[in-house]
Design an enzyme around this catalytic site. Structure first.
Site, PDB file in Angstrom:
ATOM      1  CD  GLU A 161      -2.678  -1.311   2.530  1.00 58.93           C
ATOM      2  OE1 GLU A 161      -2.307  -0.691   3.552  1.00 58.93           O
ATOM      3  OE2 GLU A 161      -3.731  -1.954   2.489  1.00 58.93           O
ATOM      4  CB  CYS A 221      -8.323   1.876   8.187  1.00 53.35           C
ATOM      5  SG  CYS A 221      -7.696   1.350   6.579  1.00 53.35           S
TER       6      CYS A 221
END
Length: 636
Positions: A314, A410
């Site tokens: 990521e 998240c």
């Protein structure tokens, strides 16, 4: 004592804006209740959360096993933070009751010494504090601290603030270089910015000093995590590559010159660095922030504001490596850039930071939420190809439709807490100046005594009006966006001359109640071209109007969007009152060409083409009319 520019508290800002108020109402009416139901596992068909049940188990009030990610507690914390901001925007006795009950549960789950992490309380108490690289104890603590500060500032209630201070005191006592302390840094940064927020709220120096410690300790021992793995002899997520870049531990933070590794971790760390620099006047730390900011903005940011180009970790990729169809661009990373921009503005109020803040809000962040508030993107692609995106192994992360929820959730609560706290990003002040960073309709009451009302139909209209609601001498600094080539400024109907400073038009005078300032920004549709080193965008053009980036969807333009060609001479036109399913927002249209398929894979002649009308919609609205292709960059 004000910083060079202090962001305004949301309690001093009233939002009355035709663009943002409906979105904030959506968050309050739909998103916050929906996410609370998700956390209670009460939404059929959605990914299981179990986050609140984990606290009940930790408190000894329910039987069962911990479920979810090691950082599951953070979803609860971010929901509470969004709820706190919501209570500022609109008092809600039922929401406050729900929040108070949840806070009381969190307090009952907290251990006597202040420790608070349901994973280790319930599942692995013998492994507390052992695996800082992977296990997110400091990350979860940071989000809960942020919630505690927000809820205290919103309601004046100290129950959650007391909980998080007890946890923060435990952390401050444990980590450091003093006698009886242990050295360590978090694998996922968050505690640093949270402790600085706690310092702002309480004035307790130990919170600032521990935040400083975590920042200065990072990279001082680049092999810290390697040594930790060898010492404990176990892993949580499995084998590690030992990559120093992933968690930005490759060098001390003041010596870091390139944004690398996990983009959200990086953004949270840079936010804390900028906050600490603004608070302490540390010019060396601020210089590092500037270097990292420019590296991101000039080499590693998508035209939509997305950052973190690769699914692997990521993470940030190499400079100018910005693939559109394999992109990651996590929604949380756009939120992190908003946080970073706000703190850079406090350190030095320059329009370049507010320009990116605006880009993220209208594009990179908003695209992460469905227009109905019930589905969310983790990954924000700039190109979707039916049958490829979300299907082929290397494209599995690029989903063509927003899911209801995620096992790693998240992003949805990050959107909620950012949109409900929008007021703190719009305005700033110092002793004698009021800064209008965003063109947000509503009112502001500044600590320096200035009071202003703003009327705006932005981003669809470039005329913004400010009315002074006090009698006072101060400077009004209005940001002139970097995308705007022509603008006009009037005071009480007469053309005004303003001093230009760091991208702001500054009007300094003794104001009378009722004085009116009008800023008129010219905002025709425009073409954007990428640097020649961005190979994914070579020969392509992106379309924008004002701060809003546009894209083409299969719904309006048919399939095989790669076959569209937009002639350089084609005139772009604004068409108001677009598709009602997208809220009727303005669309862009132009006469274009479409390459036609042939009867062989390769041939000696170029493809035939036909005339067509290209229709582009705001990027943040894509994916709201069913699955289909999408593309930001069009061949020119």
């Amino acid at each position: 004592m004000l910083k060079r520019q202090q962001a305004e508290s949301i309690k001093n800002v009233t939002v009355e804006d035709p663009f943002w108020t409906p979105l904030q109402n959506l968050v309050m009416d739909v998103v916050i209740p929906y996410q609370k139901a998700i956390l209670e596992d009460a939404v059929p068909g959605a990914e299981k959360s179990h986050a609140i049940e984990n606290f009940r188990i930790a408190a000894g009030e329910s039987r069962g096993e911990f479920y979810g990610m090691v950082f599951q507690d953070s979803d609860v914390a971010k929901w509470l933070e969004a709820a706190a901001y919501s209570l500022v925007l609109r008092p809600d006795a039922e929401l406050e009751r729900q929040a108070d009950e949840l806070i009381a549960l969190i307090g009952r789950a907290q251990q006597p010494d202040g420790y608070l992490d349901t994973y280790f309380i319930v599942k692995e108490p013998e492994h507390k504090w052992q695996n800082l690289e992977e296990c997110h104890e400091l990350y979860c603590a940071g989000h809960m601290i942020e919630a505690g500060v927000a809820y205290y500032e919103a309601t004046g209630k100290t129950a959650l603030l007391d909980i998080v201070r007890k946890n923060a005191d435990l952390i401050c006592a444990r980590f450091g270089k003093g006698e009886g302390q242990v050295r360590g840094v978090p694998g996922h940064q968050e505690i640093e910015l949270a402790l600085l927020r706690l310092y702002d709220a309480t004035g307790e120096a130990r919170y600032l000093e521990t935040a400083r410690y975590f920042l200065e300790e990072r990279g001082a021992e680049p092999d810290y995590f390697t040594e930790e793995r060898a010492r404990i002899g176990w892993r949580h997520f499995g084998p590690s590559s030992g990559d120093r870049n992933y968690a930005q531990i490759y060098a001390p933070v003041k010596q870091q010159t390139e944004a690398v590794g996990h983009s959200v971790r990086a953004g949270y760390m840079y936010t804390a660095m900028a906050h600490l620099a603004a608070e302490t006047g540390d010019e060396e730390l601020l210089a590092a922030c500037r270097t990292l900011w420019r590296n991101i903005v000039q080499q590693k940011m998508y035209v939509t504001g997305g950052v973190g180009a690769t699914v692997h970790g990521e993470a940030f990729s190499a400079g100018y490596e910005l693939p559109n169809d394999l992109v990651y661009a996590e929604t949380c990373a756009s939120a992190a850039m908003i946080f970073f921009a706000r703190r850079m503005l406090e350190a030095e109020p320059k329009a370049e930071y507010a320009d990116i803040l605006e880009k993220e809000l209208y594009n990179g962040l908003l695209s992460g939420m469905q227009l109905d508030g019930r589905r969310f993107f983790y990954v924000n692609p700039l190109e979707v190809v039916p049958g490829v995106s979300g299907c082929l192994p290397e494209y599995r992360h690029v989903l063509p439709v927003r899911p209801q929820w995620y096992a790693c959730a998240c992003c949805p609560p990050n959107v909620a807490r950012t949109l409900t706290s929008l007021g703190q990003y719009a305005w700033g002040e110092n002793a004698d100046t009021v800064y209008a960073h965003l063109f947000l309709g509503g009112r502001v009451r500044c600590q320096n005594g200035a009071q202003l009302a703003c009327r705006s139909a932005y981003p669809w209209d470039g005329q913004v009006s400010y009315t002074v609601e006090c009698e006072k001498e101060f400077a009004l600094a209005l940001r002139i966006p970097g995308w705007c080539k022509h603008w006009q400024l009037t005071v009480n109907g007469r053309a005004a001359e303003a001093e230009m400073k760091d991208g702001y038009a500054v009007l300094r005078q003794s104001w009378q109640r009722g004085d009116t300032v009008v800023l008129a920004l010219d905002m025709p549709p425009r073409r954007i071209y990428a640097d020649a080193r961005v190979r994914a965008d070579a020969g392509c053009v992106a379309l924008a109007r004002g701060p809003v980036v546009y894209c083409v969807e299969e719904t309006d333009n048919g399939g095989n969007l790669a076959a569209l060609r937009l002639p350089r001479t084609a005139q772009l036109r604004v068409c108001p009152g677009g598709d009602a399913r997208l809220g009727g927002v303005p669309v862009l249209q132009a006469e274009a060409l479409r390459l036609l398929p042939g009867d062989t894979l390769y041939r000696d002649e170029p493809s035939a083409q036909q005339e067509t009308t290209l229709t582009a919609v705001p990027y943040y609205t894509w994916g709201n009319r069913g699955p289909g292709g999408m593309r930001v960059w069009v061949r020119e």
